[in-house]
Design a protein around this motif. Structure first.
Motif, short mmCIF file in Angstrom:
data_model
loop_
_atom_site.label_atom_id
_atom_site.label_comp_id
_atom_site.label_asym_id
_atom_site.label_seq_id
_atom_site.Cartn_x
_atom_site.Cartn_y
_atom_site.Cartn_z
N THR A 226 28.09 36.30 40.64
CA THR A 226 27.36 37.14 40.88
C THR A 226 27.81 37.67 41.45
O THR A 226 29.80 38.31 41.28
CB THR A 226 27.48 35.86 42.41
N LEU A 227 27.49 38.95 41.69
CA LEU A 227 27.70 40.34 41.92
C LEU A 227 28.17 40.50 43.76
O LEU A 227 27.36 40.45 44.54
CB LEU A 227 27.41 41.81 42.08
N TYR A 228 29.43 41.08 43.84
CA TYR A 228 29.77 41.00 45.79
C TYR A 228 30.40 42.66 46.16
O TYR A 228 30.99 43.28 45.79
CB TYR A 228 31.04 39.53 45.85
N GLU A 229 29.89 42.85 46.99
CA GLU A 229 30.00 44.22 48.02
C GLU A 229 30.60 43.93 49.04
O GLU A 229 30.01 43.13 50.07
CB GLU A 229 28.78 45.33 48.06
N ASP A 230 31.40 44.38 49.48
CA ASP A 230 32.52 43.80 50.44
C ASP A 230 31.76 45.52 51.17
O ASP A 230 31.70 46.75 51.30
CB ASP A 230 34.02 45.14 50.45
N PRO A 231 31.41 44.60 52.73
CA PRO A 231 30.89 45.69 53.60
C PRO A 231 31.75 46.56 54.05
O PRO A 231 30.96 47.33 54.98
CB PRO A 231 30.85 44.59 54.43
N ASP A 232 33.13 46.59 54.17
CA ASP A 232 33.75 48.00 54.64
C ASP A 232 34.02 48.51 53.91
O ASP A 232 33.90 49.28 54.58
CB ASP A 232 35.00 47.35 55.45
N THR A 233 34.76 48.28 52.35
CA THR A 233 34.87 49.20 51.69
C THR A 233 33.74 50.27 50.84
O THR A 233 33.48 50.77 50.10
CB THR A 233 36.07 48.64 50.58
N LYS A 234 32.69 48.79 50.26
CA LYS A 234 31.59 49.22 49.39
C LYS A 234 31.63 48.84 48.36
O LYS A 234 31.88 49.43 47.89
CB LYS A 234 30.83 50.69 49.67
N GLU A 235 32.95 48.61 48.02
CA GLU A 235 33.33 48.47 46.77
C GLU A 235 32.22 46.63 45.99
O GLU A 235 32.56 46.20 46.69
CB GLU A 235 34.97 47.86 46.38
N VAL A 236 32.00 47.10 45.05
CA VAL A 236 31.66 46.23 43.99
C VAL A 236 32.30 45.15 43.27
O VAL A 236 33.01 45.90 42.55
CB VAL A 236 30.17 46.63 43.01
N THR A 237 32.33 44.40 43.08
CA THR A 237 33.59 43.22 42.40
C THR A 237 32.45 42.48 42.01
O THR A 237 31.70 41.88 42.32
CB THR A 237 35.02 42.76 42.99
N MET A 238 33.22 41.68 41.25
CA MET A 238 32.51 40.18 40.30
C MET A 238 33.97 39.01 40.34
O MET A 238 34.49 38.56 39.55
CB MET A 238 32.49 40.53 38.85
N PRO A 239 33.13 38.31 42.04
CA PRO A 239 34.08 37.12 41.91
C PRO A 239 33.98 36.25 40.82
O PRO A 239 33.72 35.17 40.38
CB PRO A 239 33.72 36.25 43.07
N GLY A 240 34.93 36.21 40.16
CA GLY A 240 35.57 34.67 38.92
C GLY A 240 35.51 35.16 37.93
O GLY A 240 35.60 34.69 36.39
N VAL A 241 35.80 36.92 37.39
CA VAL A 241 35.47 36.92 36.61
C VAL A 241 37.64 37.33 35.50
O VAL A 241 38.15 36.88 36.58
CB VAL A 241 35.66 38.31 36.66
N GLU A 242 37.42 36.76 34.70
CA GLU A 242 38.77 36.38 33.89
C GLU A 242 39.50 38.08 34.47
O GLU A 242 39.04 39.08 34.01
CB GLU A 242 38.70 35.66 32.95
N GLU A 243 41.54 37.76 34.41
CA GLU A 243 42.24 39.79 34.88
C GLU A 243 43.09 39.19 33.91
O GLU A 243 43.32 37.94 34.39
CB GLU A 243 41.72 39.61 36.12
N VAL A 244 43.50 39.65 32.51
CA VAL A 244 44.32 39.41 32.18
C VAL A 244 45.54 40.66 31.93
O VAL A 244 44.61 41.45 32.03
CB VAL A 244 43.84 39.17 30.74
N MET A 245 46.83 39.87 32.21
CA MET A 245 47.63 40.50 32.71
C MET A 245 48.97 41.18 31.06
O MET A 245 48.79 40.15 30.05
CB MET A 245 48.70 40.54 33.53
N LEU A 246 47.62 42.64 30.84
CA LEU A 246 48.52 42.82 29.19
C LEU A 246 49.80 42.79 29.05
O LEU A 246 50.77 43.33 29.93
CB LEU A 246 47.52 43.89 29.28
N ASP A 247 50.42 42.82 28.49
CA ASP A 247 52.04 42.79 27.36
C ASP A 247 52.02 44.18 27.03
O ASP A 247 53.03 44.96 26.90
CB ASP A 247 52.38 41.47 26.80
N ASN A 248 51.33 44.90 25.59
CA ASN A 248 51.49 45.33 24.64
C ASN A 248 50.05 45.23 24.25
O ASN A 248 48.92 45.11 24.59
CB ASN A 248 52.56 45.02 24.40
N LEU A 249 49.97 46.31 23.14
CA LEU A 249 48.83 47.22 22.42
C LEU A 249 48.17 46.79 21.74
O LEU A 249 46.80 45.78 21.90
CB LEU A 249 48.76 48.09 21.85
N ASP A 250 49.07 45.36 21.11
CA ASP A 250 48.88 44.65 20.16
C ASP A 250 48.35 42.79 21.48
O ASP A 250 47.08 42.66 20.52
CB ASP A 250 50.10 43.80 19.71
#
Length: 969
Positions: A226-250
């Motif tokens: 589900t897409l969520y739009e912040d009523p203050d910043t109007k930024e559209v986000t996707m709650p629950g989407v996996e976000e990975v911290m990258l270590d390097n290019l490989d």
């Protein structure tokens, strides 16, 4: 004839900045391209990639030009090389697209005498390398992202023109073929290593939009985000989407390699591996100054996001050969791209008005890229094949419209709250040192404080002794009142039985005298008959007269005996009632005195936590007594009804027989006595029930006052108390938190301060059953809100609830856990996860407790789960349907109602009809038709109608079930 092409009306008579593509020398007279049907499309005035020259040849200053280009969407055209089939058929292949990189122009040949020209920011011919594309298109955007801006790079064009190759090619075998996504990550890591001023971290998320559904490619099971739009910043986000911290290019390449396997592709005429979804990679770049700890100024974090969008290609179904499901995919793709074009058209209008971003999830996610604050570069890809002339023309015109879109670039900066906290801690340490230096001057204050503490300790001990004395006194008064009431009741009962026995004995004596008189009269009559034959007539008359007198005397004696017995019985009954009323009044007086003393001592209590525990225990006891009294009252009323019926039958039988006999016995007197006794018991229980109800209301009022007190204490302090090792403190603070969670005004604050995580940790840490029940109740209250349901699952609450449901023994704890899971079952986004995690199996197994409250919550949860959910087959086959059918036959109305609702939801789908018949759902549904609740009856009728509609054999089964349930059978 020599043919030339003219520019637009803004520069009449000016010469082209490069040689003309088509030239003929058969005529010496020049003809303009417009005269021959040619047209030229130039970039907009406020952002042209090719600067117009004035009549004097002066160019627009470079600084001013860059300022104008800062917010405009940059558009780059890339031509796909010929394919093997196109090269093989070269003799029949006529070039229609001509690229002029020097003057940034693309010329489209309509026919032998008519052409169209278009100008863009950059024109890349078919031999342009991936490195050249990156340096031209993506690298400027990456540099802006490092400065704190948001950036977007997206590819648009017909299917089969190289969009995926340009953006998403991983290049495992040939590094030179790597697309913009891999090169952008590589460039970011290189700049991060070389940067001496900032620490840089990069996070990656990767999604695809397929048939207007957003799926996480890093976690494919998360398929309807589900897409969520912040009523203050109007930024559209996707709650629950996996976000990975990258270590390097490989690390990034390995993630993309796995994610690319989940993208939806298909083989069609125009492209053997056509993308059927829009792919969007989001790189979040966070930069923090390295020497931020040394200064005292506020440190700002720069947070830039880079959107890399590989859009699915537009296609015409008659050319691609798509059919069936592929045709539906093509329609969805074309619809989303059409919406994107509509948004761009609205943005180029002088007065845009409403912009239809919400008509497609693609445009909602790209809202910041067109008309927002991001720096955007658009790559439009075209092919050289003349068969797709109209598609190429449409793509070029799309790029022309995109050139006119202006964005308002804005740096994304946030405060570094961690560093601020660190500085405040250092300042606090300084103040602490200053306080310690001043402690030497506070000896007198400490001595006075110690004396005060001793005084407080003495007062506390005195108060504890008074409380103990009060509790002993209350216990003694209660015991004395109970003993007095029991003794008086026993004595009155014995007196009543004794009077009743005396009355029965007197009745038997009168009956014996009556029998003796009757026998004596009969004997006298017999002697008179045998005395003389000649005096037979007279003797008979005398005997008849004597017999009549004797019978009248017997009747009078019998009536006198009855009257005497009734008077004695009435007097005994009246005396017993008066004594019972006196005892009841005395008991009420003692109870009033006891309540007055208790209330007075409660008001003097000083500790709110202990008072809370006492109130909780008394409420539970009063509720139990209240329910027990209600059940006893119902049983007593039923016994009264049966005794009245038995008395009426006995009277009818007795008086009917007495009319046929010469002498009749007195009617029994036990039944009226039992009725009077039961009526007195019913009256006493009703009075007790009213008193208990008043006490419950008083306790509720006190509980509300205590809840208000905890509101003043604050949610944050309650969460701190949850970590205490004292069981009583944990119970009390958990109870207060559960009461606050029941109020919607406090739920957001509890979740914001980490209340969910604290409750999960408390359940895992402690083994106290009462604490488990209170914590589960608080979670159930919070789970009534849909955002909180997602937070519960995100913070790992589902395994905690499942484990507690498996180990809990107390039915009330099971009811709280079942209520929380039942609320989660109503969330469509969590239903698949509930099945996969085993939560539904545990939920169904809780029905084994047979407790009606637990069964009601389980039935409600199953009803929420099956509503509007077409993938419940696995759950039904694993025992969910069997449990549902069993609960449908429960005598409890709440259980029956929720189970009936679930069966009705399942029966509305044709695929479930045979499964319901096989599971034996017909019998309980037919039984529901006989329920005295109209709502349950109507629901049962609708369920049976659906079964008959989808399965003809259901009608026979329904008739058999109705015959079984019929009273005649």
């Amino acid at each position: 004839m020599k043919r030339t092409e003219s520019f637009n009306k803004d520069s009449p008579g000016s010469k082209p900045r490069g040689p003309s593509i088509f030239q003929e020398t058969t005529s010496k007279r020049p003809h303009s391209a417009r005269q021959n049907g040619a047209s030229v499309q130039s970039p907009p005035k406020d952002g042209s990639a090719t600067a117009r020259r004035s009549s004097k040849g002066d160019e627009v200053p470079k600084a001013k030009k860059e300022e104008q280009l800062a917010g405009r969407v940059r558009v780059v055209v890339r031509l796909r090389p010929r394919t093997a089939d196109e090269t093989k058929g070269d003799k029949d292949f006529a070039d229609v697209v001509f690229m002029e990189p020097e003057i940034k122009r693309v010329t489209l040949k309509k026919n032998h005498w008519e052409t169209d020209s278009y100008f863009y920011d950059t024109v890349l011919p078919d031999h342009a390398s991936q490195k050249k594309v990156y340096e031209t298109v993506t690298q400027p955007v990456v540099e802006s992202v490092l400065q704190g801006y948001n950036g977007t790079v997206l590819a648009y064009g017909q299917t089969g023109t190289g969009k995926t190759h340009t953006l998403a090619n991983i290049g495992l075998e040939d590094k030179s073929a790597r697309g913009m996504m891999v090169r952008a990550v590589e460039d970011l890591f290189e700049k991060a290593v070389a940067d001496t001023e900032y620490n840089t971290s990069i996070k990656l998320s990767y999604v695809q939009m397929y048939m207007e559904m957003v799926q996480d490619l890093l976690r494919p099971e998360n398929a309807n985000i589900t897409l969520y739009e912040d009523p203050d910043t109007k930024e559209v986000t996707m709650p629950g989407v996996e976000e990975v911290m990258l270590d390097n290019l490989d690390h990034c390449i390995s993630i993309m390699e796995v994610a690319s396997k989940s993208r939806v592709v298909a083989n069609q005429k125009m492209n053997a591996s056509s993308s059927r979804s829009h792919a969007l990679m989001i790189l979040t770049v966070l930069r923090q100054p390295k020497d931020a700890d040394k200064g005292e100024n506020i440190v700002l974090l720069r947070r830039g996001k880079l959107y890399l969008a590989d859009l699915a290609g537009s296609e015409r179904i008659n050319k691609s050969g798509s059919a069936g499901h592929m045709a539906d995919e093509a329609k969805s793709i074309n619809l989303s791209l059409t919406t994107l074009g509509k948004c761009i058209n609205c943005l180029t209008e002088p007065n845009p008005g409403h912009i239809p971003y919400r008509e497609s999830k693609l445009t909602r996610l790209l809202k910041d890229s067109f008309g927002g604050s991001a720096r955007t570069s658009l790559i439009i890809t075209i092919g050289p094949n003349p068969e797709h002339f109209q598609e190429t023309l449409s793509t070029l015109q799309f790029g022309q419209r995109a050139l006119k879109v202006q964005n308002n670039l804005k740096i994304q900066e946030d405060l570094d709250y961690r560093l601020l906290s660190k500085r405040q801690q250092a300042e606090l340490d300084k103040l602490t040192a200053a306080v310690e230096r001043l402690e030497g001057y506070s000896l007198k204050l400490e001595t006075s404080l110690a004396q005060s503490n001793e005084t407080v300790t003495t007062l506390t001990q005195t108060q504890a002794e008074e409380r103990a004395h009060f509790e002993v006194t209350v216990s003694r008064l209660e015991k004395e009142a109970a003993e007095t009431l029991e003794a008086e009741t026993s004595r009155l009962h014995k007196e009543y039985k004794h009077k009743l026995a005396e009355s029965a004995a007197r009745t038997e004596e009168l009956q014996a005298e009556l029998d003796t008189a009757v026998r004596k009269g009969q004997e006298d009559l017999k002697r008179e008959r045998t005395r003389a034959a000649d005096e037979l007539a007279r003797a008979q008359s005398e005997a008849a007269a004597r017999f009549a007198d004797t019978q009248a005397a017997a009747a009078a004696a019998l009536a006198e005996a009855k009257s005497s017995a009734a008077a004695v019985l009435e007097q005994a009954t009246r005396s017993a009632e008066q004594r019972m009323e006196a005892i009841s009044a005395r008991a009420d007086e003692l109870a009033d005195e006891l309540r007055a003393v208790t209330q007075k001592r409660r008001e003097e209590a000083a500790f709110a936590l202990k008072e809370e525990k006492e109130l909780e225990r008394r409420i539970e006891d009063e509720k139990t007594a209240h329910e027990q009294t209600r059940r006893e009252l119902a049983d007593s009323e039923e016994r009264c009804k049966k005794l009245n019926a038995s008395l009426a039958e006995t009277k009818s039988s007795f008086w009917g027989k007495s009319e046929k006999k010469d002498a009749a016995a007195a009617p029994p007197v036990e039944e009226p006595g039992r009725i009077a006794e039961l009526n007195a018991l019913v009256t006493e229980q009703k009075a007790s029930l009213g008193t208990q109800s008043k006490e419950v209301e008083q306790l509720k009022l006190q509980l509300a006052m205590t809840t208000k007190l905890f509101e003043q204490v604050g949610v944050g302090n309650l969460l701190v108390l949850l970590k205490s090792d004292d069981v009583d403190i944990c119970r009390t603070s958990t109870k207060a938190l559960a009461n606050l969670a029941a109020q919607e005004s406090h739920q957001q604050e509890i979740v914001r301060l980490g209340g969910l995580r604290a409750l999960f940790d408390l359940i895992t840490r402690t083994t106290d059953e009462t604490t488990h029940r209170l914590a589960a109740g608080a979670i159930a209250n919070l789970a009534m809100s849909e955002p909180n349901q997602l937070r519960i699952v995100e913070e790992g609450g589902l395994p905690v609830l499942v484990n507690l449901g498996q180990t809990a023994v107390d039915p009330q704890t099971q009811r709280m856990v079942a209520g929380a899971i039942a609320n989660l079952c109503g969330n469509l986004a969590l239903k698949e996860q509930l099945v996969q995690s085993g939560g539904m199996r545990t939920f169904v197994s809780m029905a084994a407790s047979k407790h009606p409250d637990v069964l009601a919550q389980v039935a409600r949860g199953i009803a929420n789960f099956v509503v509007k959910y077409d993938k419940a087959d696995q759950f039904l086959d694993e025992g969910g349907l069997r449990c549902l059918v069993e609960m449908a036959g429960s005598p409890s109305l709440p259980v029956k109602k929720h189970a009936g609702l679930a069966l009705y939801s399942l029966a509305q789908r044709e695929s479930n009809a045979a499964r319901l018949l096989q599971a034996g759902a017909v019998d309980p549904v037919v039984a529901m038709k006989r329920c005295d609740r109209d709502g349950i009856q109507r629901m049962a009728e609708k369920t049976l109608a659906c079964l008959v509609k989808f399965n003809g054999s259901a009608k026979v089964l329904i008739e058999v079930a109705e015959a079984k349930a019929s009273p005649v059978s």
